[in-house]
Motif scaffolding. Sequence first.
Motif: not given
Length: 282
Positions: A18-39
């Motif tokens: 489950x973690x392997x299947x869900x990790x792309x969404x999790x990683x992309x979500x946090x990338x969006x979060x941190x990049x969004x806060x900076x922008x």
Amino acid sequence: MNLNPDQLTNYANTFLNVLIDYSPKLISAFIILFAGLYIIRLINRFIRTLMVRRNLDPTLTRFLADILLWVLRVILFVSFISKLGIETSSFVAILGAMGLAVGLSLQGSLSNFAGGMLIILFKPFRVNDIIEAQGVTGTVSEIQIFVTKLINANNQTIFVPNGSLSNGNIINYSLQKIRRADLTIAISYDTDIKKVKDIITAVLKNNPKVLQTPAADVSVKNLTDSSIQLAVRPWATNEDFWGVYADTLENCKHAFDSAGIVVQPFVKESSKNNNKTTDPLL
């Protein structure tokens, strides 16, 4: 419940899958979060700088920048949970219901908020202006979003709600550079009107704080049962207004004393039907 090693292994394998299947969404979500806060931080800084360069009111600049900041943060949060796979339609509905409830419970505050926005945008007065509104007079110390803070002549702080302030009459004494004083001097019917007018005119001309243009006016204002009322209207700058007001009365009294003219006191008119009263104060 006792778990054997095979069951633990199966649970661990399932969790890893489950973690392997869900990790792309999790990683992309946090990338969006941190990049969004900076922008968002960059956008907020750019907007503040732009409004400062346009010479917008500091209160309006700070308020609009804060509103934009929180709107962008809400949009980012919805995008973040949506990327995680969480259904956002119910979440948006909850936010809408909460906004409606808050709006209904804060109708007075929202009215003051709207009034503050109108005051900041249309600027019927500015900080350090002397205004009269809602039955009070004072110097504008601060224009906030919900209230305007005034300092009166007694150095008392008065908070006036912006809702009532924006919907009522406002007298701005500082908007024009000069101001006219309206004084009334009463003399008896035995006094020579022309002589008194000449004396007052001379007093005004000898006061350097009285403006020559526009010219001061001295004229008969009213004829009462007890006196002749003269209207004395000198012009002065806002800074000298109260000085001219007081000096005119004082200097006229001294000039009248020197000329032997008695100022007629104001007499309170009373009805003949009140002659039967026994109250000594009436």
